[in-house]
Design a protein around this motif. Structure first.
Motif, short mmCIF file in Angstrom:
data_model
loop_
_atom_site.label_atom_id
_atom_site.label_comp_id
_atom_site.label_asym_id
_atom_site.label_seq_id
_atom_site.Cartn_x
_atom_site.Cartn_y
_atom_site.Cartn_z
N LYS A 1 -9.20 -9.31 -12.56
CA LYS A 1 -7.89 -9.84 -12.96
C LYS A 1 -6.86 -8.73 -12.94
CE LYS A 1 -8.68 -9.22 -17.91
NZ LYS A 1 -8.70 -9.85 -19.21
N VAL A 2 -5.61 -9.16 -12.93
CA VAL A 2 -4.47 -8.25 -13.01
C VAL A 2 -3.64 -8.69 -14.20
CG1 VAL A 2 -2.38 -7.42 -11.85
CG2 VAL A 2 -4.45 -7.85 -10.52
N GLN A 3 -3.30 -7.73 -15.06
CA GLN A 3 -2.43 -7.99 -16.22
C GLN A 3 -1.35 -6.93 -16.22
OE1 GLN A 3 -5.28 -7.86 -19.50
NE2 GLN A 3 -4.86 -10.02 -19.88
N LEU B 1 2.60 -5.64 -9.83
CA LEU B 1 2.52 -6.14 -8.45
C LEU B 1 3.12 -7.53 -8.38
CD1 LEU B 1 -1.13 -5.11 -7.58
CD2 LEU B 1 0.98 -4.06 -6.72
N ALA B 2 3.74 -7.84 -7.27
CA ALA B 2 4.23 -9.20 -7.04
C ALA B 2 3.03 -10.15 -7.00
CB ALA B 2 4.99 -9.26 -5.72
N GLN B 3 3.20 -11.35 -7.50
CA GLN B 3 2.11 -12.33 -7.52
C GLN B 3 1.60 -12.60 -6.10
OE1 GLN B 3 0.60 -13.50 -10.37
NE2 GLN B 3 -0.94 -14.21 -8.91
N SER B 4 2.49 -12.56 -5.13
CA SER B 4 2.07 -12.80 -3.74
C SER B 4 1.09 -11.72 -3.26
CB SER B 4 3.28 -12.86 -2.81
OG SER B 4 3.99 -11.62 -2.84
N VAL C 1 0.85 -1.20 0.00
CA VAL C 1 0.00 0.00 0.00
C VAL C 1 0.89 1.25 0.00
CG1 VAL C 1 -1.69 1.34 1.33
CG2 VAL C 1 -1.98 -1.14 1.08
N ALA C 2 1.95 1.24 0.80
CA ALA C 2 2.84 2.40 0.87
C ALA C 2 3.63 2.61 -0.42
CB ALA C 2 3.81 2.24 2.05
N GLU C 3 3.92 1.54 -1.14
CA GLU C 3 4.77 1.61 -2.33
C GLU C 3 4.02 1.82 -3.64
OE1 GLU C 3 7.01 -2.03 -2.21
OE2 GLU C 3 7.95 -1.49 -0.30
N HIS C 4 2.67 1.71 -3.62
CA HIS C 4 1.91 1.78 -4.86
C HIS C 4 0.72 2.73 -4.76
CE1 HIS C 4 3.94 -2.16 -4.96
NE2 HIS C 4 4.11 -1.86 -6.23
N LEU C 5 0.40 3.34 -5.88
CA LEU C 5 -0.77 4.19 -6.03
C LEU C 5 -1.59 3.65 -7.19
CD1 LEU C 5 1.05 7.64 -5.88
CD2 LEU C 5 -0.15 6.49 -4.01
#
Length: 138
Positions: A83-85, A122-125, A51-55
Protein backbone atom coordinates in the motif's frame (compact mmCIF):
# COMPACT_ATOMS: atom_id res chain seq x y z
CA UNK A 1 -13.80 -4.23 -7.71
CA UNK A 2 -10.60 -5.18 -5.90
CA UNK A 3 -6.99 -4.72 -6.87
CA UNK A 4 -3.99 -6.99 -6.56
CA UNK A 5 -0.34 -5.96 -6.45
CA UNK A 6 1.62 -6.70 -9.60
CA UNK A 7 4.57 -8.89 -8.57
CA UNK A 8 8.08 -7.99 -9.64
CA UNK A 9 10.67 -10.76 -9.92
CA UNK A 10 14.25 -9.65 -9.37
CA UNK A 11 17.20 -12.01 -9.87
CA UNK A 12 19.81 -11.65 -7.15
CA UNK A 13 23.49 -11.99 -7.87
CA UNK A 14 25.47 -13.42 -4.98
CA UNK A 15 28.98 -12.05 -4.74
CA UNK A 16 31.82 -13.72 -2.82
CA UNK A 17 31.86 -10.60 -0.60
CA UNK A 18 28.31 -11.54 0.54
CA UNK A 19 29.61 -14.71 2.24
CA UNK A 20 30.37 -14.51 5.95
CA UNK A 21 32.63 -16.50 8.29
CA UNK A 22 30.03 -19.31 8.49
CA UNK A 23 30.08 -19.91 4.72
CA UNK A 24 26.69 -18.46 3.89
CA UNK A 25 25.32 -15.03 2.97
CA UNK A 26 25.75 -12.38 5.64
CA UNK A 27 22.51 -10.90 6.94
CA UNK A 28 23.53 -7.41 5.81
CA UNK A 29 23.48 -8.57 2.18
CA UNK A 30 19.74 -9.19 2.38
CA UNK A 31 19.21 -5.47 3.03
CA UNK A 32 21.22 -4.63 -0.09
CA UNK A 33 19.15 -7.13 -2.10
CA UNK A 34 15.83 -5.73 -0.88
CA UNK A 35 16.92 -2.21 -1.78
CA UNK A 36 17.95 -3.33 -5.28
CA UNK A 37 14.70 -5.28 -5.76
CA UNK A 38 12.38 -2.49 -4.58
CA UNK A 39 14.14 0.15 -6.68
CA UNK A 40 14.02 -2.20 -9.68
CA UNK A 41 10.27 -2.66 -9.11
CA UNK A 42 9.78 1.12 -9.05
CA UNK A 43 11.85 1.63 -12.21
CA UNK A 44 9.99 -1.14 -14.08
CA UNK A 45 6.41 -0.09 -13.32
CA UNK A 46 6.51 3.69 -12.80
CA UNK A 47 6.42 6.05 -15.78
CA UNK A 48 9.83 7.48 -16.77
CA UNK A 49 8.95 11.00 -15.63
CA UNK A 50 7.96 9.74 -12.16
CA UNK A 51 11.20 7.75 -11.90
CA UNK A 52 13.19 10.88 -12.81
CA UNK A 53 11.28 13.07 -10.32
CA UNK A 54 11.32 10.75 -7.28
CA UNK A 55 13.80 8.90 -5.09
CA UNK A 56 13.16 6.29 -2.41
CA UNK A 57 14.69 6.04 1.05
CA UNK A 58 14.19 2.99 3.25
CA UNK A 59 12.69 3.76 6.65
CA UNK A 60 12.37 0.29 8.13
CA UNK A 61 13.13 -3.34 7.30
CA UNK A 62 11.79 -6.29 9.25
CA UNK A 63 13.49 -9.48 8.09
CA UNK A 64 12.57 -13.03 8.97
CA UNK A 65 15.38 -15.38 7.98
CA UNK A 66 14.17 -18.89 7.12
CA UNK A 67 17.17 -20.71 5.59
CA UNK A 68 20.80 -19.87 4.79
CA UNK A 69 21.80 -18.75 1.31
CA UNK A 70 25.06 -19.89 -0.33
CA UNK A 71 27.36 -18.51 -3.03
CA UNK A 72 26.19 -20.73 -5.90
CA UNK A 73 22.45 -20.46 -5.16
CA UNK A 74 20.07 -19.10 -7.78
CA UNK A 75 17.97 -16.61 -5.85
CA UNK A 76 14.91 -14.56 -6.84
CA UNK A 77 13.28 -11.76 -4.88
CA UNK A 78 9.54 -11.31 -5.42
CA UNK A 79 8.47 -7.76 -4.61
CA UNK A 80 4.89 -6.65 -3.88
CA UNK A 81 3.77 -3.13 -3.09
CA UNK A 82 1.25 -3.59 -0.28
CA UNK A 83 0.00 0.00 0.00
CA UNK A 84 0.88 3.66 -0.32
CA UNK A 85 -0.05 6.18 2.37
CA UNK A 86 0.96 9.77 1.74
CA UNK A 87 4.69 9.76 0.94
CA UNK A 88 5.17 6.26 2.41
CA UNK A 89 5.10 2.92 0.63
CA UNK A 90 4.90 -0.49 2.28
CA UNK A 91 6.48 -3.50 0.58
CA UNK A 92 6.73 -7.23 1.04
CA UNK A 93 9.73 -8.98 -0.49
CA UNK A 94 10.11 -12.76 -0.49
CA UNK A 95 13.58 -14.13 -1.26
CA UNK A 96 13.56 -17.69 -2.60
CA UNK A 97 15.84 -20.41 -3.91
CA UNK A 98 13.52 -22.40 -6.15
CA UNK A 99 10.45 -23.03 -3.99
CA UNK A 100 12.35 -22.60 -0.71
CA UNK A 101 11.72 -19.35 1.13
CA UNK A 102 15.04 -18.02 2.40
CA UNK A 103 13.80 -14.75 3.87
CA UNK A 104 10.66 -12.66 4.16
CA UNK A 105 10.99 -8.89 4.40
CA UNK A 106 8.46 -6.23 5.32
CA UNK A 107 9.76 -2.74 4.62
CA UNK A 108 8.57 0.84 4.55
CA UNK A 109 9.95 3.53 2.29
CA UNK A 110 9.65 7.29 1.95
CA UNK A 111 9.22 8.86 -1.47
CA UNK A 112 11.31 11.99 -1.97
CA UNK A 113 11.19 14.73 -4.53
CA UNK A 114 14.49 14.25 -6.41
CA UNK A 115 15.16 18.00 -6.55
CA UNK A 116 14.22 19.14 -3.04
CA UNK A 117 14.84 15.83 -1.23
CA UNK A 118 11.63 16.46 0.72
CA UNK A 119 8.88 13.85 1.15
CA UNK A 120 6.56 13.71 -1.85
CA UNK A 121 3.20 12.10 -2.47
CA UNK A 122 2.78 10.13 -5.67
CA UNK A 123 -0.09 10.86 -8.03
CA UNK A 124 -2.80 8.19 -7.80
CA UNK A 125 -2.28 7.45 -11.50
CA UNK A 126 1.32 6.44 -10.69
CA UNK A 127 0.29 4.28 -7.70
CA UNK A 128 -2.38 2.57 -9.82
CA UNK A 129 0.32 1.25 -12.18
CA UNK A 130 1.48 -1.10 -9.40
CA UNK A 131 -1.90 -2.80 -9.01
CA UNK A 132 -4.00 -4.98 -11.27
CA UNK A 133 -7.70 -4.26 -11.19
CA UNK A 134 -9.64 -7.46 -10.72
CA UNK A 135 -13.00 -7.73 -12.38
CA UNK A 136 -16.03 -7.96 -10.09
CA UNK A 137 -17.69 -11.39 -9.95
CA UNK A 138 -20.58 -11.90 -12.34
Amino acid sequence: MTSAAIPHYHAIGIDPADIDFMGHVNNASYLKWVQEAVVSHWQRLAPADAVAEHLWVALKHEITYRKPTFLDDEVIATVLLEKVQGARAFYETIIKRGEEVLAEVKSSWCCLNAETLRPARLAQSVVDRFFRKDQPPI
